[in-house]
Design a protein around this motif. Structure first.
Motif, short mmCIF file in Angstrom:
data_model
loop_
_atom_site.label_atom_id
_atom_site.label_comp_id
_atom_site.label_asym_id
_atom_site.label_seq_id
_atom_site.Cartn_x
_atom_site.Cartn_y
_atom_site.Cartn_z
N TRP A 173 -9.41 -3.82 -1.01
CA TRP A 173 -8.91 -4.18 0.31
C TRP A 173 -9.44 -5.54 0.74
O TRP A 173 -8.78 -6.26 1.47
CB TRP A 173 -9.25 -3.10 1.34
N TYR B 99 0.83 -1.21 0.00
CA TYR B 99 0.00 0.00 0.00
C TYR B 99 0.87 1.26 0.00
O TYR B 99 0.56 2.24 -0.67
CB TYR B 99 -0.94 -0.01 1.21
N SER C 154 1.98 -7.86 -3.57
CA SER C 154 1.22 -7.96 -2.33
C SER C 154 0.72 -9.39 -2.21
O SER C 154 0.78 -10.16 -3.17
CB SER C 154 0.04 -6.99 -2.35
N GLU D 94 -7.11 -8.15 -0.41
CA GLU D 94 -5.91 -8.18 0.44
C GLU D 94 -6.17 -8.91 1.75
O GLU D 94 -5.37 -9.73 2.19
CB GLU D 94 -5.40 -6.77 0.72
#
Length: 171
Positions: free
Chosen positions: A66, A41, A48, A69
């Protein structure tokens, strides 16, 4: 006082060292992949957890959110059960920081050199920038040290407790 501690240990159910190793694996997977998501981020790394888990296989809008994630961090936590079990089986008797450091470096090498062809959303190692190399390398080293210290400590504590109980019975 010592008798009271002995009674307390006998009353509490003894959680096995393997179960504690698995809890350590899940916790460390959540912790360090969560920090990896935060590093992504803030642009410390080009990859990621969601890059590996979702973006390599699905090219949809939700994989950049998000939620992707968070789900990827949870999946890494589950996959970390396996890495913790491997550490337990191979290195639990090793003390100190270095076995964990080398384990983390080994995992990093496996992920970025051997497994990268499986993940098309991840550029080849030489195409990644040096910030990604350093950041992910450090995260994997910290992951390995966390797992290594925790599992070795629990294994040593369990054996010392068992040995002290068996020695008390002989007196």
């Amino acid at each position: 006082m010592a008798e009271n501690q002995k009674d307390q240990r006998q009353q509490e159910p003894q959680q096995s060292v393997i179960a504690k190793a698995l809890v350590t694996g899940f916790t460390s997977g959540i912790l360090w992949s969560g920090l990896g998501a935060i590093a992504y981020y803030f642009n410390f790394t080009e990859v990621s957890p969601a890059s590996f888990i979702f973006r390599s296989f699905w090219q949809t809008d939700w994989t950049g959110t998000w939620l992707a994630e968070v789900l990827a961090v949870l999946i890494v936590g589950i996959l970390s059960l396996g890495t913790a079990l491997i550490y337990y089986l191979l290195l639990k008797k090793r003390n100190g920081m270095w076995p964990g450091v080398f384990y983390g470096i080994g995992l990093w090498a496996v992920v970025y050199f051997l497994l990268t062809p499986i993940f098309p959303a991840i550029p080849a190692f030489m195409e990644l920038n040096s910030d990604t190399w350093v950041t992910t390398g450090c995260l994997f080293i910290l992951y390995g040290v966390f797992i290594g210290y925790s599992i070795s400590y629990e294994y040593r504590e369990f054996n010392e407790t068992v040995n002290s109980y068996s020695n008390q019975g002989r007196v």
